[in-house]
Design a protein around this motif. Structure first.
Motif, PDB file in Angstrom:
ATOM      1  N   THR A  70      49.273  58.267  44.601  1.00 13.18           N
ATOM      2  CA  THR A  70      48.106  57.603  45.180  1.00 13.18           C
ATOM      3  C   THR A  70      46.881  58.493  45.107  1.00 13.18           C
ATOM      4  N   ASP A  71      47.088  59.804  45.024  1.00 13.77           N
ATOM      5  CA  ASP A  71      45.979  60.749  44.992  1.00 13.77           C
ATOM      6  C   ASP A  71      45.360  60.815  43.600  1.00 13.77           C
ATOM      7  N   GLY A  72      44.712  59.701  43.204  1.00 14.83           N
ATOM      8  CA  GLY A  72      44.106  59.662  41.876  1.00 14.83           C
ATOM      9  C   GLY A  72      42.639  59.297  41.889  1.00 14.83           C
ATOM     10  N   LEU A  73      42.114  58.923  43.056  1.00 17.47           N
ATOM     11  CA  LEU A  73      40.699  58.590  43.205  1.00 17.47           C
ATOM     12  C   LEU A  73      40.135  59.379  44.377  1.00 17.47           C
ATOM     13  N   ASP A  74      38.856  59.671  44.330  1.00 12.82           N
ATOM     14  CA  ASP A  74      38.221  60.439  45.397  1.00 12.82           C
ATOM     15  C   ASP A  74      38.409  59.749  46.745  1.00 12.82           C
ATOM     16  N   GLY A  75      39.073  60.430  47.660  1.00 10.19           N
ATOM     17  CA  GLY A  75      39.227  59.937  49.023  1.00 10.19           C
ATOM     18  C   GLY A  75      40.331  58.931  49.252  1.00 10.19           C
ATOM     19  N   LEU A  76      40.987  58.453  48.198  1.00  6.05           N
ATOM     20  CA  LEU A  76      41.972  57.387  48.364  1.00  6.05           C
ATOM     21  C   LEU A  76      43.179  57.838  49.185  1.00  6.05           C
ATOM     22  N   ALA A  77      43.813  58.930  48.787  1.00  2.15           N
ATOM     23  CA  ALA A  77      45.014  59.383  49.494  1.00  2.15           C
ATOM     24  C   ALA A  77      44.684  59.882  50.894  1.00  2.15           C
ATOM     25  N   ALA A  78      43.590  60.637  51.030  1.00  2.00           N
ATOM     26  CA  ALA A  78      43.227  61.186  52.342  1.00  2.00           C
ATOM     27  C   ALA A  78      42.906  60.072  53.330  1.00  2.00           C
ATOM     28  N   GLY A  79      42.106  59.095  52.911  1.00  2.00           N
ATOM     29  CA  GLY A  79      41.741  58.002  53.802  1.00  2.00           C
ATOM     30  C   GLY A  79      42.918  57.125  54.168  1.00  2.00           C
ATOM     31  N   SER A  80      43.760  56.808  53.189  1.00  2.00           N
ATOM     32  CA  SER A  80      44.920  55.947  53.437  1.00  2.00           C
ATOM     33  C   SER A  80      45.935  56.637  54.337  1.00  2.00           C
ATOM     34  N   THR A  81      46.175  57.929  54.093  1.00  2.00           N
ATOM     35  CA  THR A  81      47.132  58.653  54.919  1.00  2.00           C
ATOM     36  C   THR A  81      46.628  58.796  56.349  1.00  2.00           C
ATOM     37  N   ALA A  82      45.326  58.985  56.515  1.00  2.00           N
ATOM     38  CA  ALA A  82      44.754  59.067  57.860  1.00  2.00           C
ATOM     39  C   ALA A  82      45.063  57.795  58.649  1.00  2.00           C
ATOM     40  N   MET A  83      44.963  56.641  57.986  1.00  2.00           N
ATOM     41  CA  MET A  83      45.260  55.369  58.663  1.00  2.00           C
ATOM     42  C   MET A  83      46.733  55.282  59.052  1.00  2.00           C
ATOM     43  N   VAL A  84      47.621  55.698  58.156  1.00  3.28           N
ATOM     44  CA  VAL A  84      49.052  55.684  58.444  1.00  3.28           C
ATOM     45  C   VAL A  84      49.356  56.603  59.630  1.00  3.28           C
ATOM     46  N   MET A  85      48.692  57.756  59.655  1.00  2.00           N
ATOM     47  CA  MET A  85      48.919  58.698  60.751  1.00  2.00           C
ATOM     48  C   MET A  85      48.401  58.161  62.089  1.00  2.00           C
ATOM     49  N   VAL A  86      47.280  57.446  62.062  1.00  2.00           N
ATOM     50  CA  VAL A  86      46.772  56.827  63.288  1.00  2.00           C
ATOM     51  C   VAL A  86      47.777  55.789  63.800  1.00  2.00           C
ATOM     52  N   ALA A  87      48.323  54.996  62.874  1.00  2.00           N
ATOM     53  CA  ALA A  87      49.324  53.998  63.262  1.00  2.00           C
ATOM     54  C   ALA A  87      50.537  54.669  63.894  1.00  2.00           C
ATOM     55  N   TYR A  88      50.991  55.772  63.315  1.00  2.00           N
ATOM     56  CA  TYR A  88      52.165  56.451  63.848  1.00  2.00           C
ATOM     57  C   TYR A  88      51.860  57.216  65.135  1.00  2.00           C
ATOM     58  N   THR A  89      50.632  57.665  65.304  1.00  2.00           N
ATOM     59  CA  THR A  89      50.249  58.261  66.586  1.00  2.00           C
ATOM     60  C   THR A  89      50.390  57.226  67.691  1.00  2.00           C
ATOM     61  N   THR A  90      49.926  56.018  67.417  1.00  2.00           N
ATOM     62  CA  THR A  90      49.994  54.922  68.391  1.00  2.00           C
ATOM     63  C   THR A  90      51.436  54.543  68.706  1.00  2.00           C
ATOM     64  N   MET A 104      58.266  51.994  57.912  1.00  2.00           N
ATOM     65  CA  MET A 104      57.301  52.800  57.166  1.00  2.00           C
ATOM     66  C   MET A 104      56.964  52.157  55.827  1.00  2.00           C
ATOM     67  N   ILE A 105      57.882  51.395  55.269  1.00  2.00           N
ATOM     68  CA  ILE A 105      57.601  50.704  54.006  1.00  2.00           C
ATOM     69  C   ILE A 105      56.453  49.722  54.182  1.00  2.00           C
ATOM     70  N   ILE A 106      56.363  49.115  55.361  1.00  2.00           N
ATOM     71  CA  ILE A 106      55.283  48.179  55.645  1.00  2.00           C
ATOM     72  C   ILE A 106      54.002  48.934  55.986  1.00  2.00           C
ATOM     73  N   VAL A 107      54.106  49.912  56.886  1.00  2.00           N
ATOM     74  CA  VAL A 107      52.921  50.684  57.288  1.00  2.00           C
ATOM     75  C   VAL A 107      52.328  51.410  56.081  1.00  2.00           C
ATOM     76  N   GLY A 108      53.175  51.994  55.258  1.00  2.00           N
ATOM     77  CA  GLY A 108      52.707  52.711  54.061  1.00  2.00           C
ATOM     78  C   GLY A 108      52.802  51.869  52.802  1.00  2.00           C
ATOM     79  N   ALA A 109      52.532  50.574  52.928  1.00  2.00           N
ATOM     80  CA  ALA A 109      52.701  49.649  51.798  1.00  2.00           C
ATOM     81  C   ALA A 109      51.852  50.031  50.592  1.00  2.00           C
ATOM     82  N   LEU A 110      50.669  50.599  50.833  1.00  2.00           N
ATOM     83  CA  LEU A 110      49.824  50.998  49.709  1.00  2.00           C
ATOM     84  C   LEU A 110      50.521  52.032  48.841  1.00  2.00           C
ATOM     85  N   PHE A 111      51.167  53.011  49.467  1.00  2.00           N
ATOM     86  CA  PHE A 111      51.901  54.024  48.719  1.00  2.00           C
ATOM     87  C   PHE A 111      53.055  53.389  47.946  1.00  2.00           C
ATOM     88  N   VAL A 112      53.716  52.410  48.570  1.00  2.00           N
ATOM     89  CA  VAL A 112      54.834  51.719  47.926  1.00  2.00           C
ATOM     90  C   VAL A 112      54.346  50.970  46.683  1.00  2.00           C
TER      91      VAL A 112
END
Length: 366
Positions: A191-211, A289-297
């Motif tokens: 997923t880390d192939g565009l500027d900010g894509l992996a960092a932004g997407s992972t931040a969202m997944v981490m917020v979901a898991y924090t909750t 996690m497959i659903i939460v991290g669906a973009l990575f899947v």
């Protein structure tokens, strides 16, 4: 809750202030990224951009978690736990593997780092050690950081990956953990192939898991055995780690957003994949996690589909894989692809949290 906030804030501050230091240092030493020749032509302008920014992400995660835990120790509320340490070590181990990969790329001036055997062995060693120790360190309630049962939002009692125990069962379980760790680390890496894509997407997944892990903490069976409670060993520690991951990604994203001043490299992407895998195992949410991290899947699936179809039929399903390059090759601007993929990631995280909460409502009889 205070420790979770501290973890996120400290990790954010470390990442946002350490990243420009790395940019200056790596730029001065000429440690720039090599760009694959078969990638989008527009990416050639990125050649020479500093990489290994994942060091800032790792420092943020480590610093945020440690500071938040020390605050807990000083206030007498929490201490370092087995779950938190194991997930952190898995993250650092894969980050170290990514660092070796990045360093070889830079030292040899090519876009290929560790060979497949080297990366395979590194992921295998990290996954096996994590899986082996995650089944130990039971607390007073007999709950270990990991369970041999496959899990969705809770353990699925009818699916025991270890077949009740024994050497063969342990081997099967460790193979499953290896598959999980390898799949998630490679998925975030792709997923880390565009500027900010992996960092932004992972931040969202981490917020979901924090909750979700904070909710597990508030409704832990260790506090009170009641309908809907969760049998998770150290949910507060997991929430602090997830918050540290979110903060570190956000701080790094400040400099990684288009046009990126630095790339996270495999140092960051493999580490974040390890964090994703570790959180899913220790929070008993491997299938969720497959659903939460669906973009990575979707990203890793696009590569698999492209390879299988090309080798069997000699044709390509996508203009280019991973999936984000398909749209770039179709004329979409890089920022357009990134923002729309962020939206997909946000919807996936929302759907995952909705399923998590609705299951609790059902289990608690609310």
């Amino acid at each position: 809750m205070t420790q979770i906030i501290i973890s996120g804030v400290v990790s954010f501050l470390i990442a946002i202030f350490l990243t420009p230091v790395l940019i200056r240092r790596f730029s001065a030493e000429g440690l720039g990224q090599e760009i694959r020749e078969d990638g989008p032509a527009s990416h050639l302008r990125k050649r020479g951009t500093p990489t290994m920014g994942g060091i800032a992400i790792l420092a943020g995660i480590l610093g945020g978690y440690v500071v938040a835990t020390i605050v807990g120790v000083l206030t007498g509320s929490t201490a370092f736990t087995a779950s938190g340490i194991l997930v952190l070590l898995l993250t650092l181990a894969l980050g170290g593997l990514g660092f070796a990969d990045d360093y070889i790329k830079l030292a040899k001036g090519r876009n290929l780092g560790l060979n497949k055997k080297g990366k395979l062995f590194g992921q295998l060693a990290a996954a096996v050690l994590f899986g082996f120790f995650a089944l130990r360190f039971e607390n007073d309630s007999g709950i270990s950081p990991a369970s041999t049962h496959l899990s969705f939002i809770r353990d699925i009692d009818t699916v025991d990956l270890a077949f009740g125990g024994g050497i063969l069962g342990t081997v099967v379980f460790l193979v499953f953990i290896y598959f999980l760790v390898s799949a998630w680390s490679n998925a975030v890496n792709l997923t880390d192939g565009l500027d900010g894509l992996a960092a932004g997407s992972t931040a969202m997944v981490m917020v979901a898991y924090t909750t979700m892990t904070f909710w597990q903490f508030r409704n832990s069976c260790d506090v009170a055995v009641q309908p809907g409670c969760y049998s998770v060993r150290d949910p507060l520690d997991l929430a602090m780690l997830a918050a540290a991951g979110a903060g570190a990604c956000a701080g790094f994203l400040w400099w990684n957003a288009a046009p990126a001043k630095i790339f996270m490299g495999d140092t960051g992407s493999l580490a974040l994949g390890g964090l994703v895998a570790g959180l899913s195992v220790t929070s008993r949410t491997e299938l969720l996690m497959i659903i939460v991290g669906a973009l990575f899947v979707i990203e890793v699936a696009s590569v698999a589909i492209q390879i299988i179809v090309f080798k069997t039929r000699g044709t390509r399903v996508f203009r280019m894989a991973p999936f984000h390059h398909h749209f770039e090759s179709g004329g979409w601007a890089e920022t357009t692809v990134t923002i729309r993929f962020w939206l997909l990631a946000a919807m996936a995280c929302t759907a995952g949290m909705a399923l998590f909460y609705s299951e609790w409502l059902t289990s608690a009889g609310v």
